[in-house]
Scaffold this motif. Sequence first.
Motif, PDB file in Angstrom:
ATOM      1  N   HIS A  44       0.836  -1.194   0.000  1.00 20.37           N
ATOM      2  CA  HIS A  44       0.000   0.000   0.000  1.00 20.37           C
ATOM      3  C   HIS A  44       0.881   1.258   0.000  1.00 20.37           C
ATOM      4  N   PRO A  45       0.315   2.410  -0.345  1.00 23.53           N
ATOM      5  CA  PRO A  45       1.123   3.644  -0.394  1.00 23.53           C
ATOM      6  C   PRO A  45       1.419   4.256   0.965  1.00 23.53           C
ATOM      7  N   ASP A  46       1.048   3.577   2.058  1.00 23.55           N
ATOM      8  CA  ASP A  46       1.140   4.185   3.388  1.00 23.55           C
ATOM      9  C   ASP A  46       2.570   4.517   3.790  1.00 23.55           C
ATOM     10  N   ALA A  47       3.531   3.648   3.458  1.00 23.56           N
ATOM     11  CA  ALA A  47       4.913   3.930   3.828  1.00 23.56           C
ATOM     12  C   ALA A  47       5.415   5.198   3.151  1.00 23.56           C
ATOM     13  N   PHE A  48       5.007   5.411   1.898  1.00 21.95           N
ATOM     14  CA  PHE A  48       5.393   6.638   1.210  1.00 21.95           C
ATOM     15  C   PHE A  48       4.634   7.840   1.769  1.00 21.95           C
ATOM     16  N   THR A  49       3.402   7.635   2.203  1.00 22.08           N
ATOM     17  CA  THR A  49       2.666   8.714   2.879  1.00 22.08           C
ATOM     18  C   THR A  49       3.405   9.154   4.130  1.00 22.08           C
ATOM     19  N   TYR A  50       3.911   8.187   4.879  1.00 19.24           N
ATOM     20  CA  TYR A  50       4.666   8.456   6.096  1.00 19.24           C
ATOM     21  C   TYR A  50       5.920   9.270   5.795  1.00 19.24           C
ATOM     22  N   LEU A  51       6.669   8.830   4.788  1.00 19.58           N
ATOM     23  CA  LEU A  51       7.882   9.546   4.403  1.00 19.58           C
ATOM     24  C   LEU A  51       7.576  10.971   3.969  1.00 19.58           C
ATOM     25  N   LEU A  52       6.616  11.146   3.079  1.00 18.93           N
ATOM     26  CA  LEU A  52       6.295  12.476   2.570  1.00 18.93           C
ATOM     27  C   LEU A  52       5.783  13.386   3.682  1.00 18.93           C
ATOM     28  N   ALA A  53       5.004  12.826   4.610  1.00 23.21           N
ATOM     29  CA  ALA A  53       4.473  13.637   5.709  1.00 23.21           C
ATOM     30  C   ALA A  53       5.589  14.157   6.606  1.00 23.21           C
ATOM     31  N   LEU A  54       6.551  13.291   6.957  1.00 22.63           N
ATOM     32  CA  LEU A  54       7.654  13.744   7.805  1.00 22.63           C
ATOM     33  C   LEU A  54       8.556  14.727   7.071  1.00 22.63           C
ATOM     34  N   LEU A  55       8.793  14.496   5.780  1.00 22.53           N
ATOM     35  CA  LEU A  55       9.557  15.463   5.000  1.00 22.53           C
ATOM     36  C   LEU A  55       8.847  16.816   4.988  1.00 22.53           C
ATOM     37  N   LEU A  56       7.534  16.789   4.824  1.00 20.49           N
ATOM     38  CA  LEU A  56       6.776  18.035   4.728  1.00 20.49           C
ATOM     39  C   LEU A  56       6.752  18.784   6.046  1.00 20.49           C
ATOM     40  N   LEU A  57       6.474  18.090   7.134  1.00 24.99           N
ATOM     41  CA  LEU A  57       6.336  18.764   8.423  1.00 24.99           C
ATOM     42  C   LEU A  57       7.620  19.475   8.834  1.00 24.99           C
ATOM     43  N   PHE A  58       8.772  18.900   8.474  1.00 19.80           N
ATOM     44  CA  PHE A  58      10.045  19.514   8.843  1.00 19.80           C
ATOM     45  C   PHE A  58      10.683  20.280   7.689  1.00 19.80           C
ATOM     46  N   ALA A  59       9.948  20.460   6.595  1.00 17.42           N
ATOM     47  CA  ALA A  59      10.478  21.215   5.456  1.00 17.42           C
ATOM     48  C   ALA A  59      10.618  22.680   5.832  1.00 17.42           C
ATOM     49  N   ARG A  60      11.682  23.302   5.356  1.00 16.44           N
ATOM     50  CA  ARG A  60      11.955  24.696   5.689  1.00 16.44           C
ATOM     51  C   ARG A  60      11.627  25.661   4.554  1.00 16.44           C
ATOM     52  N   SER A  61      11.801  25.226   3.323  1.00 15.68           N
ATOM     53  CA  SER A  61      11.683  26.151   2.206  1.00 15.68           C
ATOM     54  C   SER A  61      10.349  25.997   1.484  1.00 15.68           C
ATOM     55  N   PRO A  62       9.821  27.070   0.901  1.00 16.15           N
ATOM     56  CA  PRO A  62       8.617  26.968   0.081  1.00 16.15           C
ATOM     57  C   PRO A  62       8.806  26.034  -1.114  1.00 16.15           C
ATOM     58  N   ALA A  63      10.014  26.011  -1.690  1.00 16.20           N
ATOM     59  CA  ALA A  63      10.252  25.135  -2.838  1.00 16.20           C
ATOM     60  C   ALA A  63      10.070  23.669  -2.450  1.00 16.20           C
TER      61      ALA A  63
END
Length: 361
Positions: A130-149
């Motif tokens: 299922h796509p859940d593992a990638f959802t997890y990765l993208l969510a953590l990347l997003l929450l700690f993302a610093r730049s608008p890009a």
Amino acid sequence: MATADDPPASARAWLACLGLLALAIAASFYFYGLGTGGGFYHRIALAPLAPAEHAPYYRESLLHVGLAHLLGLTGSVEWFRLFVLCGFWLGLARLLAVAARRLALADLVLVLAVAVAHPTAMIAHAWTCHPDAFTYLLALLLLFARSPAAAFVLGFLGAWNHLPMWLLLCADAIVLWFTFAEPRARPRALALALGCILGAVTIKLALHLAGVTLAEDRFAAAARHPLPVLVGYWTDAGWPIVYTLHFAHLVWLPALLLALRRLAPWAALGLLVTQALALGATFFTEDTTRVFACLAGPPLLYALVRALELRPLPRASFLRPLVLAGVLVTLVAPKFFAWKGRLHDLEPARAHLRSLLASKP
């Protein structure tokens, strides 16, 4: 005292993080096994854009199957499972990298223990393919993302992974950025919204051009459930369904909220909003544990890292001992998930992993 042969402190820190990551991966396999479900995603990965009329809604999740197809990782369903699990492992790596720069070693280990002992880890291993593992990765990347890009790119990719779930996680990120007084919250939120809109439009367009016609998307599938059926998914499982949402980590949630009050005026409210959004969305699904874990887990980890940054923590919160207690109780307690109003254990996933290990020369 360090000698000339000792690695630099930064190198030792990275080696320690790699060791912790390896330990976390091994522990996840030990506790959760490797599920056998989701084989239909593997079949999609063989031809992600094959034309189809009245295609099921999961044809809309193209990110992980498309990447597997491009990388040539579709020859074996087990290799596909491991590829998908890499999303979860990379999520742990991102969490470690962020926490290592902000926290002491003891707190770093505590955060990683929560990540391994949370239902998100169980779902990533039990609901393989299922796509859940990638959802997890993208969510953590997003929450700690610093730049608008970075927010823009992640907004786009998440829409290609699981659009309904990603819309809620984007809302979570925006809420947390503002309530935790993150720098440049407004441009990041705008970039995220634009990326998510572009991702949603392009995935719909790609499916249309490929001749894939969905019988109903995930929104329609959720809306057609009668209210008594939705209520039954919760009542039939009884009170244990509450345990499947956060496992024993619910015991330290009040302490975390108390600690967050010192971080920013609205931080505790922001975390509560994300958990309420997850609970609200979960009510309209048949896989209650899975949906709640994917939506509520990353914001909880984000808030925990931010709270442990405080020097010192409020004495009245007792956050660290309660987190440790939650982890220990979770590790020794039964582990199961709720699906369609029934509780399921992990014995099939553990048996599958044992069979794979036994078949190796």
